[in-house]
Design a protein around this motif. Sequence first.
Motif, PDB file in Angstrom:
ATOM      1  N   GLY A  99      37.285  11.072  -5.948  1.00 18.94           N
ATOM      2  CA  GLY A  99      37.804  11.384  -4.632  1.00 18.94           C
ATOM      3  C   GLY A  99      37.350  12.546  -3.881  1.00 18.94           C
ATOM      4  N   GLU A 100      36.187  12.893  -4.288  1.00 14.02           N
ATOM      5  CA  GLU A 100      35.459  14.095  -3.744  1.00 14.02           C
ATOM      6  C   GLU A 100      34.425  13.676  -2.662  1.00 14.02           C
ATOM      7  OE1 GLU A 100      33.000  16.521  -6.105  1.00 14.02           O
ATOM      8  OE2 GLU A 100      32.825  15.177  -7.636  1.00 14.02           O
ATOM      9  N   ALA A 101      34.079  12.356  -2.594  1.00 12.19           N
ATOM     10  CA  ALA A 101      32.852  11.983  -1.834  1.00 12.19           C
ATOM     11  C   ALA A 101      32.964  12.638  -0.413  1.00 12.19           C
ATOM     12  CB  ALA A 101      32.947  10.480  -1.676  1.00 12.19           C
ATOM     13  N   HIS A 102      34.175  12.919   0.148  1.00 13.29           N
ATOM     14  CA  HIS A 102      34.220  13.128   1.692  1.00 13.29           C
ATOM     15  C   HIS A 102      33.758  14.812   1.819  1.00 13.29           C
ATOM     16  CE1 HIS A 102      38.292  14.476  -0.325  1.00 13.29           C
ATOM     17  NE2 HIS A 102      38.101  15.548   0.960  1.00 13.29           N
ATOM     18  N   LYS A 103      33.726  15.673   0.702  1.00 16.66           N
ATOM     19  CA  LYS A 103      33.649  16.863   0.607  1.00 16.66           C
ATOM     20  C   LYS A 103      32.173  17.400   1.192  1.00 16.66           C
ATOM     21  CE  LYS A 103      35.645  19.391  -2.516  1.00 16.66           C
ATOM     22  NZ  LYS A 103      36.535  20.278  -1.570  1.00 16.66           N
ATOM     23  N   GLY A 104      31.147  16.463   0.937  1.00 16.13           N
ATOM     24  CA  GLY A 104      29.872  16.794   1.437  1.00 16.13           C
ATOM     25  C   GLY A 104      29.113  17.983   0.537  1.00 16.13           C
ATOM     26  N   SER A 105      28.466  18.868   1.111  1.00 16.70           N
ATOM     27  CA  SER A 105      27.732  19.645   0.336  1.00 16.70           C
ATOM     28  C   SER A 105      28.865  20.569  -0.537  1.00 16.70           C
ATOM     29  CB  SER A 105      27.343  20.744   1.483  1.00 16.70           C
ATOM     30  OG  SER A 105      28.165  21.246   2.289  1.00 16.70           O
ATOM     31  N   MET A 106      30.123  20.413  -0.218  1.00 15.93           N
ATOM     32  CA  MET A 106      31.183  21.276  -1.074  1.00 15.93           C
ATOM     33  C   MET A 106      31.552  20.380  -2.478  1.00 15.93           C
ATOM     34  SD  MET A 106      31.517  24.165   0.214  1.00 15.93           S
ATOM     35  CE  MET A 106      30.061  24.424   0.535  1.00 15.93           C
ATOM     36  N   ALA A 107      31.023  19.179  -2.529  1.00 14.60           N
ATOM     37  CA  ALA A 107      31.279  18.414  -3.740  1.00 14.60           C
ATOM     38  C   ALA A 107      30.678  19.011  -4.825  1.00 14.60           C
ATOM     39  CB  ALA A 107      30.681  16.993  -3.396  1.00 14.60           C
ATOM     40  N   SER A 108      30.962  18.350  -6.023  1.00 15.26           N
ATOM     41  CA  SER A 108      30.556  18.931  -7.215  1.00 15.26           C
ATOM     42  C   SER A 108      29.265  18.699  -7.477  1.00 15.26           C
ATOM     43  CB  SER A 108      31.284  18.304  -8.423  1.00 15.26           C
ATOM     44  OG  SER A 108      31.319  17.106  -8.568  1.00 15.26           O
ATOM     45  N   THR A 109      28.751  19.538  -8.557  1.00 17.96           N
ATOM     46  CA  THR A 109      27.199  18.950  -8.998  1.00 17.96           C
ATOM     47  C   THR A 109      27.147  17.756  -9.703  1.00 17.96           C
ATOM     48  OG1 THR A 109      27.680  20.028 -10.970  1.00 17.96           O
ATOM     49  CG2 THR A 109      26.573  21.304  -9.402  1.00 17.96           C
ATOM     50  N   ALA A 110      28.366  17.055 -10.385  1.00 12.44           N
ATOM     51  CA  ALA A 110      28.376  15.702 -10.818  1.00 12.44           C
ATOM     52  C   ALA A 110      28.147  14.866 -10.014  1.00 12.44           C
ATOM     53  CB  ALA A 110      29.706  15.485 -11.802  1.00 12.44           C
ATOM     54  N   PHE A 111      28.835  14.858  -8.562  1.00  8.52           N
ATOM     55  CA  PHE A 111      28.450  14.096  -7.539  1.00  8.52           C
ATOM     56  C   PHE A 111      27.188  14.098  -7.025  1.00  8.52           C
ATOM     57  CE2 PHE A 111      28.504  13.603  -2.900  1.00  8.52           C
ATOM     58  CZ  PHE A 111      29.055  12.185  -2.737  1.00  8.52           C
ATOM     59  N   HIS A 112      26.853  15.238  -6.839  1.00  7.10           N
ATOM     60  CA  HIS A 112      25.185  15.308  -6.224  1.00  7.10           C
ATOM     61  C   HIS A 112      24.158  14.914  -7.270  1.00  7.10           C
ATOM     62  CE1 HIS A 112      26.449  17.338  -2.590  1.00  7.10           C
ATOM     63  NE2 HIS A 112      27.253  18.176  -3.018  1.00  7.10           N
ATOM     64  N   PHE A 113      24.431  15.367  -8.520  1.00  4.01           N
ATOM     65  CA  PHE A 113      23.359  14.898  -9.253  1.00  4.01           C
ATOM     66  C   PHE A 113      23.293  13.149  -9.465  1.00  4.01           C
ATOM     67  CE2 PHE A 113      23.773  18.998 -12.119  1.00  4.01           C
ATOM     68  CZ  PHE A 113      22.855  19.735 -11.107  1.00  4.01           C
ATOM     69  N   SER A 114      24.673  12.673  -9.427  1.00  9.58           N
ATOM     70  CA  SER A 114      24.603  11.195  -9.456  1.00  9.58           C
ATOM     71  C   SER A 114      24.312  10.670  -8.288  1.00  9.58           C
ATOM     72  CB  SER A 114      26.163  10.794 -10.139  1.00  9.58           C
ATOM     73  OG  SER A 114      26.824  11.078  -8.910  1.00  9.58           O
ATOM     74  N   ARG A 115      24.353  11.111  -7.217  1.00 13.72           N
ATOM     75  CA  ARG A 115      23.877  10.619  -6.016  1.00 13.72           C
ATOM     76  C   ARG A 115      21.983  10.789  -5.847  1.00 13.72           C
ATOM     77  NH1 ARG A 115      26.391  11.003  -0.297  1.00 13.72           N
ATOM     78  NH2 ARG A 115      27.511   9.048  -1.390  1.00 13.72           N
ATOM     79  N   GLN A 116      21.912  11.902  -6.322  1.00 12.83           N
ATOM     80  CA  GLN A 116      20.213  12.291  -6.540  1.00 12.83           C
ATOM     81  C   GLN A 116      19.615  11.171  -7.409  1.00 12.83           C
ATOM     82  OE1 GLN A 116      20.031  16.173  -7.519  1.00 12.83           O
ATOM     83  NE2 GLN A 116      20.982  16.877  -5.396  1.00 12.83           N
ATOM     84  N   ILE A 117      20.083  10.887  -8.397  1.00 10.18           N
ATOM     85  CA  ILE A 117      19.489  10.198  -9.423  1.00 10.18           C
ATOM     86  C   ILE A 117      19.430   8.697  -9.124  1.00 10.18           C
ATOM     87  CG2 ILE A 117      19.746   9.180 -11.915  1.00 10.18           C
ATOM     88  CD1 ILE A 117      20.582  12.036 -12.879  1.00 10.18           C
ATOM     89  N   ARG A 118      20.538   8.370  -8.602  1.00 10.41           N
ATOM     90  CA  ARG A 118      20.568   6.941  -8.069  1.00 10.41           C
ATOM     91  C   ARG A 118      19.519   6.624  -6.939  1.00 10.41           C
ATOM     92  NH1 ARG A 118      26.756   6.740  -9.223  1.00 10.41           N
ATOM     93  NH2 ARG A 118      26.831   5.058 -10.696  1.00 10.41           N
ATOM     94  N   GLU A 119      19.548   7.842  -5.951  1.00 13.74           N
ATOM     95  CA  GLU A 119      18.373   7.634  -4.895  1.00 13.74           C
ATOM     96  C   GLU A 119      17.163   7.854  -4.934  1.00 13.74           C
ATOM     97  OE1 GLU A 119      20.279   9.927  -1.857  1.00 13.74           O
ATOM     98  OE2 GLU A 119      22.200   8.651  -1.650  1.00 13.74           O
ATOM     99  N   THR A 120      16.852   8.905  -5.891  1.00 13.93           N
ATOM    100  CA  THR A 120      15.484   9.267  -6.093  1.00 13.93           C
ATOM    101  C   THR A 120      14.937   9.342  -7.583  1.00 13.93           C
ATOM    102  OG1 THR A 120      16.055  11.824  -6.280  1.00 13.93           O
ATOM    103  CG2 THR A 120      15.894  10.856  -4.233  1.00 13.93           C
ATOM    104  N   GLY A 121      16.049   9.291  -8.519  1.00 10.00           N
ATOM    105  CA  GLY A 121      15.698   9.372  -9.751  1.00 10.00           C
ATOM    106  C   GLY A 121      15.399  10.752 -10.403  1.00 10.00           C
ATOM    107  N   VAL A 122      15.840  11.619  -9.535  1.00 11.71           N
ATOM    108  CA  VAL A 122      15.662  13.016 -10.005  1.00 11.71           C
ATOM    109  C   VAL A 122      16.779  13.765  -9.734  1.00 11.71           C
ATOM    110  CG1 VAL A 122      14.201  15.120  -9.749  1.00 11.71           C
ATOM    111  CG2 VAL A 122      13.125  12.784  -9.794  1.00 11.71           C
ATOM    112  N   ALA A 123      17.502  14.726 -10.516  1.00 14.18           N
ATOM    113  CA  ALA A 123      18.371  15.542 -10.468  1.00 14.18           C
ATOM    114  C   ALA A 123      17.920  16.979 -10.042  1.00 14.18           C
ATOM    115  CB  ALA A 123      19.325  15.751 -11.576  1.00 14.18           C
TER     116      ALA A 123
END
Length: 316
Positions: A174-198
């Motif tokens: 439920g935090e996807a809309h928060k953008g840069s204020m979203a959690s590290t769990a959100f950002h790390f999972s997106r980074q890994i899916r997109e680039t393979g790197v957290a």
Amino acid sequence: MIIVTGGAGFIGSNIVRALNRRGIDDILLVDNLENGRKVANIADLRIADYMEYDQFLDKINSNHVFGDVRAIIHEGACSATTEWNGRYVMQINYDYSKALLQWCLARSVSYIYASSASVYGLGEHGFREDLACELPINMYAYSKFQFDQYVRRHAAGAASQVVGLRYFNVYGPGEAHKGSMASTAFHFSRQIRETGVARLFAGVDGYADGEQQRDFVYVGDCVDVNLWFLDHPERRGIFNCGTGKPQTFNDMARAVIATLGQGRIEYIPFPDHLKGAYQSYTCADLAKLRAAGYDAPFKTVEEGVKAYVGAGAPNA
């Protein structure tokens, strides 16, 4: 009726969903849907009515009667720690909260609201619900701190329940809309899916790379605390809402990597603009919450990430 402000947001929508699971749908959901992407959080919810927050506030200020209101769960706020328009932040986070408090006190309606662990600043004096530990370092934190002070002054000895929950580092669906204020769990999972790197910050404040520690708390656990207080209207006060067991950013990244079955960690230079204004360590003191009678366990990062990322984050 239960009124949930910020009901289309991160924690608010999860609270409404939990109420629905209890069979409760006599809910007035209040929010600001200028960011229509938040509809993803509420499309499957059952509610009695929806109202924009400014319309709702107008009705509150005019002493509108909404019917038989059991509680207001106030999650609506400007949650951006990078927002420096102090007038705006105080209007949204302080004045709004005061109006709801006074409305509830006048009608003996339970009032459960979102405070924040940001009131502890850099945490140099600990993380206990005590003025001696509180020193906010940005406008968001100050607005939350000042409302807690208002509650201490105006709700002490109130006939009805007033509860403030100082959320620590919340993550989950439920935090996807928060953008840069979203959690590290959100950002790390997106980074890994997109680039393979957290990408984690390199060491700072005496901490090794990625070894800064935060009290990461799963949103479902925060919801459980809210509903426990809803079920116990005799309990009141300001309480920390975290696990009491901080873990490192490395722990979070490794948990995401393990759940996804791919990825690696890369450290990036710590940003100059965050030096001296960054919480390198947070840890909820749970003594007061436990003394109030809340005894449920909190998920570890590994358990929470498995429930979150394993279910489809970062788009959840």
